[in-house]
Every structure is written in structure tokens, then in C-alpha cells.
Design a protein around this motif. Structure first.
Motif, PDB file in Angstrom:
ATOM      1  N   THR A  83       3.451  36.648  19.204  1.00  0.00           N
ATOM      2  CA  THR A  83       2.557  36.737  20.357  1.00  0.00           C
ATOM      3  C   THR A  83       1.216  36.073  20.050  1.00  0.00           C
ATOM      4  OG1 THR A  83       3.586  38.784  21.159  1.00  0.00           O
ATOM      5  CG2 THR A  83       1.330  38.337  21.894  1.00  0.00           C
ATOM      6  N   GLY A  84       0.650  36.391  18.893  1.00  0.00           N
ATOM      7  CA  GLY A  84      -0.620  35.787  18.509  1.00  0.00           C
ATOM      8  C   GLY A  84      -0.530  34.278  18.431  1.00  0.00           C
ATOM      9  N   TYR A  85       0.580  33.785  17.869  1.00  0.00           N
ATOM     10  CA  TYR A  85       0.757  32.337  17.753  1.00  0.00           C
ATOM     11  C   TYR A  85       0.878  31.700  19.143  1.00  0.00           C
ATOM     12  CZ  TYR A  85       2.383  27.791  16.284  1.00  0.00           C
ATOM     13  OH  TYR A  85       2.499  26.431  16.102  1.00  0.00           O
ATOM     14  N   CYS A  86       1.744  32.261  19.995  1.00  0.00           N
ATOM     15  CA  CYS A  86       1.963  31.684  21.324  1.00  0.00           C
ATOM     16  C   CYS A  86       0.708  31.745  22.186  1.00  0.00           C
ATOM     17  CB  CYS A  86       3.088  32.423  22.038  1.00  0.00           C
ATOM     18  SG  CYS A  86       4.725  32.130  21.364  1.00  0.00           S
ATOM     19  N   ALA A  87      -0.062  32.811  22.035  1.00  0.00           N
ATOM     20  CA  ALA A  87      -1.269  32.990  22.839  1.00  0.00           C
ATOM     21  C   ALA A  87      -2.452  32.209  22.277  1.00  0.00           C
ATOM     22  CB  ALA A  87      -1.616  34.474  22.937  1.00  0.00           C
ATOM     23  N   GLY A  88      -2.257  31.542  21.149  1.00  0.00           N
ATOM     24  CA  GLY A  88      -3.314  30.722  20.575  1.00  0.00           C
ATOM     25  C   GLY A  88      -4.462  31.526  20.007  1.00  0.00           C
ATOM     26  N   SER A  89      -4.173  32.744  19.546  1.00  0.00           N
ATOM     27  CA  SER A  89      -5.218  33.591  18.968  1.00  0.00           C
ATOM     28  C   SER A  89      -5.056  33.644  17.450  1.00  0.00           C
ATOM     29  CB  SER A  89      -5.147  35.013  19.534  1.00  0.00           C
ATOM     30  OG  SER A  89      -6.010  35.871  18.821  1.00  0.00           O
ATOM     31  N   GLN A  90      -5.978  33.022  16.755  1.00  0.00           N
ATOM     32  CA  GLN A  90      -5.937  33.064  15.297  1.00  0.00           C
ATOM     33  C   GLN A  90      -6.150  34.480  14.794  1.00  0.00           C
ATOM     34  OE1 GLN A  90      -7.366  29.674  13.243  1.00  0.00           O
ATOM     35  NE2 GLN A  90      -8.309  30.883  11.617  1.00  0.00           N
ATOM     36  N   PHE A  91      -6.956  35.263  15.509  1.00  0.00           N
ATOM     37  CA  PHE A  91      -7.212  36.652  15.115  1.00  0.00           C
ATOM     38  C   PHE A  91      -5.945  37.487  15.203  1.00  0.00           C
ATOM     39  CE2 PHE A  91      -9.020  40.925  16.411  1.00  0.00           C
ATOM     40  CZ  PHE A  91      -9.317  41.321  15.120  1.00  0.00           C
ATOM     41  N   VAL A  92      -5.276  37.475  16.360  1.00  0.00           N
ATOM     42  CA  VAL A  92      -4.056  38.275  16.520  1.00  0.00           C
ATOM     43  C   VAL A  92      -2.974  37.788  15.568  1.00  0.00           C
ATOM     44  CG1 VAL A  92      -2.214  38.933  18.122  1.00  0.00           C
ATOM     45  CG2 VAL A  92      -4.598  38.940  18.885  1.00  0.00           C
ATOM     46  N   PHE A  93      -2.813  36.478  15.445  1.00  0.00           N
ATOM     47  CA  PHE A  93      -1.794  35.948  14.540  1.00  0.00           C
ATOM     48  C   PHE A  93      -2.078  36.347  13.095  1.00  0.00           C
ATOM     49  CE2 PHE A  93      -0.210  32.584  11.701  1.00  0.00           C
ATOM     50  CZ  PHE A  93       1.143  32.638  11.998  1.00  0.00           C
ATOM     51  N   SER A  94      -3.316  36.204  12.664  1.00  0.00           N
ATOM     52  CA  SER A  94      -3.670  36.499  11.280  1.00  0.00           C
ATOM     53  C   SER A  94      -3.518  37.982  10.963  1.00  0.00           C
ATOM     54  CB  SER A  94      -5.110  36.048  11.010  1.00  0.00           C
ATOM     55  OG  SER A  94      -5.485  36.343   9.682  1.00  0.00           O
ATOM     56  N   GLN A  95      -4.034  38.831  11.837  1.00  0.00           N
ATOM     57  CA  GLN A  95      -3.964  40.272  11.575  1.00  0.00           C
ATOM     58  C   GLN A  95      -2.526  40.768  11.582  1.00  0.00           C
ATOM     59  OE1 GLN A  95      -6.991  40.300  10.278  1.00  0.00           O
ATOM     60  NE2 GLN A  95      -7.301  42.380  11.026  1.00  0.00           N
ATOM     61  N   HIS A  96      -1.709  40.250  12.489  1.00  0.00           N
ATOM     62  CA  HIS A  96      -0.331  40.734  12.572  1.00  0.00           C
ATOM     63  C   HIS A  96       0.583  40.059  11.563  1.00  0.00           C
ATOM     64  CE1 HIS A  96      -0.757  43.824  15.538  1.00  0.00           C
ATOM     65  NE2 HIS A  96      -1.747  43.068  16.016  1.00  0.00           N
TER      66      HIS A  96
END
Length: 203
Positions: A83-96
Motif C-alpha cells: 500500500t505504501g509503495y502504490c500510494a507513493g508514500s515513503q513513510f508508509v512504505f518504510s515503516q511497514h
């Protein structure tokens, strides 16, 4: 820097003070930013502008990670990292990515999440979860019957509901973080016109 004002410790409500104490151990997180996971911590200091919204978000974190969930931590974190990757959020991708590692998602799978469709490290359940995640995030919830049928081969109805809610929740967090430039999403827009050399033709 975040686009909204951060709430310093001296202005925080008693409820927010408790959050600050737990996360920042006596520091004013605006004057001395930084969390134990290496983030600036400004998600918390901006959400503190509306303490009840902060409380609602925190309750959601607890809800999704509760032992009462039908979905497993592995299933949840595989989906939320994607989800973080698809949504383009480095924060969500990194934390998850970190949370996925803690949920026993192997390193080779973590590394392949951006290109999962062409990777051979994922089993049938993984692929069903990742395809469903893509349809929720990238196709705004337009899930083909075939994708949903594959998902139902592996997850119960309760687990699918929980997974859907989790993906939607973190898609929201990704959107808000990017819009307000919070945490690792404090990034300049990279899609801009690149100036042509001086004297170049407009053709």
C-alpha cells in the motif's frame, strides 16, 4: 518541513502530553525532533492540532494490530507495505517494511514487493493479497471477480473485511502524509518541466 503548524509540548493537551511522554521521553518533539524508529516524529506533532483526531488514529493502529484480528500480521504487513509503495508514500512504505520484517515476511519478499507481479518468490496467498491491494489502491476499489475469488481461496470473509479496512486506512495515511509533507514524505514534487538549453527551438 510540514505544511501545518506543529504543536509544541507546552501547548499540548493533557492527552497529547501523555503521547509525547511515551514517544519522546520528556523532550519537546518540535524543538528536538526524532523518534526511536528514526523518523522526525512530526506526524504526531501535526496530528496534535486535533487531539481527538490523533486519538482516533491511534485507536485505529491498536485495532488493526489486535490479537482479535482474523487476518494475520504477515498478511496485514505484506499488504500495507505494498500500500505504501502504490500510494507513493515513503513513510508508509518504510515503516511497514520494518513491521513486515517483524511479522516474518522474508527479506527476499520485501525486496520484491515493488515488482511483485514479475517476481517468483511469492506463493499463491501472497499473490492474491498483493493483487487485491493493487486493486484497492491503484484501481480505487475496482476489484475483478477473478481477483476476489482467488483471495477467498486463502482468507476468511472476516479476514478480507479486516484487510480491506487496513489497506484503506493506510492509503488514507499515505495521502495525508504526502499532502502535509509529514515524516519521510517531506519531498519536493519531482515531476516538473525541465528547462530547455538557452536558445533551443520550441519544436
Amino acid at each position: 518541513m510540514p505544511r501545518l503548524r506543529q504543536v509544541p509540548r507546552a501547548e499540548a493537551t493533557p492527552e497529547v502530553q501523555l503521547v509525547y511522554e511515551r514517544l519522546f521521553q520528556g523532550r519537546d518533539p518540535v524543538a528536538e525532533p526524532g523518534t526511536a524508529t528514526g523518523t522526525p516524529g512530526n506526524w504526531w506533532t501535526v496530528f496534535a492540532l486535533s487531539p481527538d483526531v490523533l486519538a482516533h488514529a491511534q485507536a485505529g493502529f491498536g485495532l488493526l494490530s489486535s490479537k482479535a484480528r482474523a487476518m494475520t500480521p504477515y498478511q496485514r504487513e505484506l499488504a500495507l507495505t505494498r500500500t505504501g509503495y502504490c500510494a507513493g508514500s515513503q513513510f508508509v512504505f518504510s515503516q511497514h517494511s520494518k513491521a513486515a520484517r517483524a511479522a516474518k515476511v522474508p527479506e527476499e519478499k520485501l525486496a520484491a514487493i515493488p515488482s511483485w507481479a514479475s517476481a517468483d518468490v511469492f506463493d499463491a496467498q501472497d499473490r492474491a493479497i498483493l493483487a487485491y491491494t493493487d486493486d484497492l489502491v491503484l484501481a480505487d476499489g475496482r476489484v475483478p471477480e477473478a481477483t476476489f475469488a482467488r483471495l477467498k481461496e486463502h482468507l476468511s470473509d472476516a479476514a478480507i473485511l479486516e484487510l480491506s479496512y487496513a489497506i484503506g486506512t493506510y492509503r488514507l495515511h499515505a495521502m495525508v502524509c504526502r499532502a502535509l509533507r509529514l515524516e519521510f514524505d517531506d519531498l519536493d514534487e519531482r515531476v516538473v518541466e525541465v528547462a530547455a538549453p538557452v536558445g533551443a527551438s520550441a519544436d
